[in-house]
Design a protein around this motif. Structure first.
Motif, mmCIF file in Angstrom:
data_model
loop_
_atom_site.group_PDB
_atom_site.id
_atom_site.type_symbol
_atom_site.label_atom_id
_atom_site.label_comp_id
_atom_site.label_asym_id
_atom_site.label_seq_id
_atom_site.Cartn_x
_atom_site.Cartn_y
_atom_site.Cartn_z
ATOM 1 N N SER A 43 -2.286 -4.188 3.558
ATOM 2 C CA SER A 43 -1.229 -3.528 4.334
ATOM 3 C C SER A 43 -1.354 -3.848 5.822
ATOM 4 O O SER A 43 -0.362 -3.812 6.555
ATOM 5 C CB SER A 43 -1.273 -2.010 4.124
ATOM 6 N N GLN A 44 -2.574 -4.196 6.262
ATOM 7 C CA GLN A 44 -2.799 -4.505 7.671
ATOM 8 C C GLN A 44 -2.724 -5.997 7.972
ATOM 9 O O GLN A 44 -2.779 -6.409 9.117
ATOM 10 C CB GLN A 44 -4.179 -3.972 8.097
ATOM 11 N N THR A 45 -2.604 -6.815 6.910
ATOM 12 C CA THR A 45 -2.454 -8.249 7.111
ATOM 13 C C THR A 45 -1.063 -8.524 7.665
ATOM 14 O O THR A 45 -0.086 -8.042 7.118
ATOM 15 C CB THR A 45 -2.611 -9.005 5.775
ATOM 16 N N PRO A 46 -0.945 -9.287 8.765
ATOM 17 C CA PRO A 46 0.388 -9.569 9.321
ATOM 18 C C PRO A 46 1.326 -10.162 8.282
ATOM 19 O O PRO A 46 0.906 -11.037 7.529
ATOM 20 C CB PRO A 46 0.071 -10.587 10.440
ATOM 21 N N PRO A 47 2.570 -9.697 8.223
ATOM 22 C CA PRO A 47 3.124 -8.595 9.006
ATOM 23 C C PRO A 47 2.608 -7.246 8.504
ATOM 24 O O PRO A 47 2.623 -6.973 7.313
ATOM 25 C CB PRO A 47 4.632 -8.721 8.750
ATOM 26 N N LYS A 48 2.118 -6.427 9.411
ATOM 27 C CA LYS A 48 1.519 -5.159 9.043
ATOM 28 C C LYS A 48 2.549 -4.211 8.430
ATOM 29 O O LYS A 48 3.639 -4.037 8.963
ATOM 30 C CB LYS A 48 0.882 -4.500 10.264
ATOM 31 N N ARG A 49 2.163 -3.611 7.305
ATOM 32 C CA ARG A 49 3.034 -2.662 6.622
ATOM 33 C C ARG A 49 2.206 -1.491 6.094
ATOM 34 O O ARG A 49 1.991 -1.357 4.891
ATOM 35 C CB ARG A 49 3.778 -3.345 5.476
ATOM 36 N N PRO A 50 1.719 -0.621 6.992
ATOM 37 C CA PRO A 50 0.909 0.518 6.551
ATOM 38 C C PRO A 50 1.646 1.438 5.590
ATOM 39 O O PRO A 50 1.024 2.150 4.810
ATOM 40 C CB PRO A 50 0.553 1.231 7.867
ATOM 41 N N ASP A 51 2.989 1.399 5.634
ATOM 42 C CA ASP A 51 3.777 2.242 4.738
ATOM 43 C C ASP A 51 3.648 1.819 3.281
ATOM 44 O O ASP A 51 3.983 2.586 2.367
ATOM 45 C CB ASP A 51 5.253 2.202 5.136
#
Length: 210
Positions: A43-51
């Protein structure tokens, strides 16, 4: 195949397990910290998507349950459970994240797309992160139609190439293959290229998706 954890200063989780894997409730729960680590990492690998972290955790758990029992601890390659399951979970998370990003792109109003930039260009710029699942050996191992024809197709490989291919299908990296076969890294790299060329050509000739 090289995987690199995206969490700075933190290595990929151990996925420690001995013997055959049984996907019972207690066993799967014992891997929750490792699965959570990988979900957070992706989720933190670009592009980041913590959601997406919670959804990615579910994907990781389902992959463990589905693929874990297929691990063979007595395989001649001597591969560990960690090397077997880690690349499969990472690949599944990568695919899941890509699908979600593509879905979001389709849902965004066209006014958000920069002038003179197509949807394909926009998607391509967003999806530029490493994809271990895209490696040739993984695609080949997962393609059932190719696998069914593989015994005959392998006859086009030399004995040396067949040995290297056996380890490729177990997700071994080139330097590991070089060590076990007592070859130089350069020689293994050369053999891998020859294998890819021969099997890809054979697959195309037979109408398979290799």
């Amino acid at each position: 195949m090289t995987l690199k954890c995206q969490s700075i200063g933190v290595k990929c989780p151990s996925y420690d397990h001995q013997g055959f894997f049984k996907a019972d409730n207690d066993t799967v729960k014992s891997f929750f910290p490792d699965l959570s680590h990988c979900a957070t990492c992706m989720s933190q690998t670009p592009p980041k998507r913590p959601d997406l972290e919670e959804d990615l955790f579910q994907v990781a758990a389902l992959t463990l349950i589905d693929k874990g029992p297929k691990f063979n601890p007595v395989h001649e390659s001597g591969a560990s459970f960690r090397s077997f399951i880690r690349v499969r979970i990472c690949g599944a998370l990568m695919d899941a994240k890509k699908r979600k990003i593509k879905q979001n792109l389709r849902e965004v109003p066209t006014s958000y797309v920069p002038v003179n930039e197509t949807w394909e260009t926009a998607a391509g710029s967003i999806l530029q992160f490493p994809d271990p699942q895209a490696d040739f050996e993984d695609r080949l191992a997962e393609d059932l139609s190719f696998a069914s024809a593989l015994p005959d197709i392998l006859n086009i490989l030399t004995p040396g190439e067949q040995k290297v291919f056996t380890y490729l299908r177990e997700d071994w990296q080139n330097h590991e293959i070089a060590s076990v076969l007592n070859l130089s890294k350069g020689r293994v790299s050369q053999l891998v290229k020859q294998i890819i060329k021969k099997l890809t050509t054979a697959g195309q000739r037979l109408g398979l998706n290799a």
